[in-house]
Scaffold this motif. Structure first.
Motif, PDB file in Angstrom:
ATOM      1  N   GLU A  42       0.936  -1.270  -0.022  1.00 26.88           N
ATOM      2  CA  GLU A  42       0.019   0.218   0.185  1.00 26.88           C
ATOM      3  C   GLU A  42       0.803   1.365   0.069  1.00 26.88           C
ATOM      4  O   GLU A  42       0.468   2.155  -0.509  1.00 26.88           O
ATOM      5  CB  GLU A  42      -0.896  -0.103   1.169  1.00 26.88           C
ATOM      6  CG  GLU A  42      -2.096  -0.857   1.095  1.00 26.88           C
ATOM      7  CD  GLU A  42      -3.048  -1.046   2.212  1.00 26.88           C
ATOM      8  OE1 GLU A  42      -2.685   0.097   3.270  1.00 26.88           O
ATOM      9  OE2 GLU A  42      -3.844  -1.833   2.454  1.00 26.88           O
ATOM     10  N   LYS A  55      -3.225 -10.510  -7.536  1.00 26.80           N
ATOM     11  CA  LYS A  55      -3.576  -9.393  -7.032  1.00 26.80           C
ATOM     12  C   LYS A  55      -5.354  -9.207  -7.046  1.00 26.80           C
ATOM     13  O   LYS A  55      -6.057  -8.439  -6.274  1.00 26.80           O
ATOM     14  CB  LYS A  55      -3.507  -7.971  -7.997  1.00 26.80           C
ATOM     15  CG  LYS A  55      -2.016  -7.826  -7.937  1.00 26.80           C
ATOM     16  CD  LYS A  55      -1.538  -6.649  -8.845  1.00 26.80           C
ATOM     17  CE  LYS A  55       0.108  -6.432  -8.834  1.00 26.80           C
ATOM     18  NZ  LYS A  55       0.476  -5.358  -9.881  1.00 26.80           N
ATOM     19  N   VAL A  60      -6.917  -6.301  -5.054  1.00 26.52           N
ATOM     20  CA  VAL A  60      -6.186  -4.945  -5.350  1.00 26.52           C
ATOM     21  C   VAL A  60      -6.505  -4.470  -6.530  1.00 26.52           C
ATOM     22  O   VAL A  60      -6.553  -5.101  -7.500  1.00 26.52           O
ATOM     23  CB  VAL A  60      -4.563  -5.447  -5.306  1.00 26.52           C
ATOM     24  CG1 VAL A  60      -3.893  -4.238  -5.615  1.00 26.52           C
ATOM     25  CG2 VAL A  60      -4.146  -5.910  -3.843  1.00 26.52           C
TER      26      VAL A  60
END
Length: 63
Positions: A42, A55, A60
């Motif tokens: 992050e 991901k 994400v």
């Protein structure tokens, strides 16, 4: 005479950013500076080199 097994010590730490708790077998020299992998990515999205399917599984968002 048989050797005795050493008992492993477990240390519990908490991520400073996400509050995520994790257990490790090695003692950290600076436990206040530890962050989780999620928090690292992050903070550094340009260094996120995980495959696209990982991901997607983690949720994400791609930029």
């Amino acid at each position: 005479m048989a050797k005795r097994r050493k008992e492993k010590k477990f240390y519990k730490y908490e991520c400073a950013m996400t509050g995520e708790q994790y257990t490790v077998t090695a003692k950290a020299s600076n436990p206040d500076d530890l962050i989780s992998v999620k928090a690292y990515y992050e903070m550094n999205p340009e260094k996120d080199d995980r495959p696209a399917d990982i991901k997607k599984m983690l949720g994400v968002e791609e930029e």
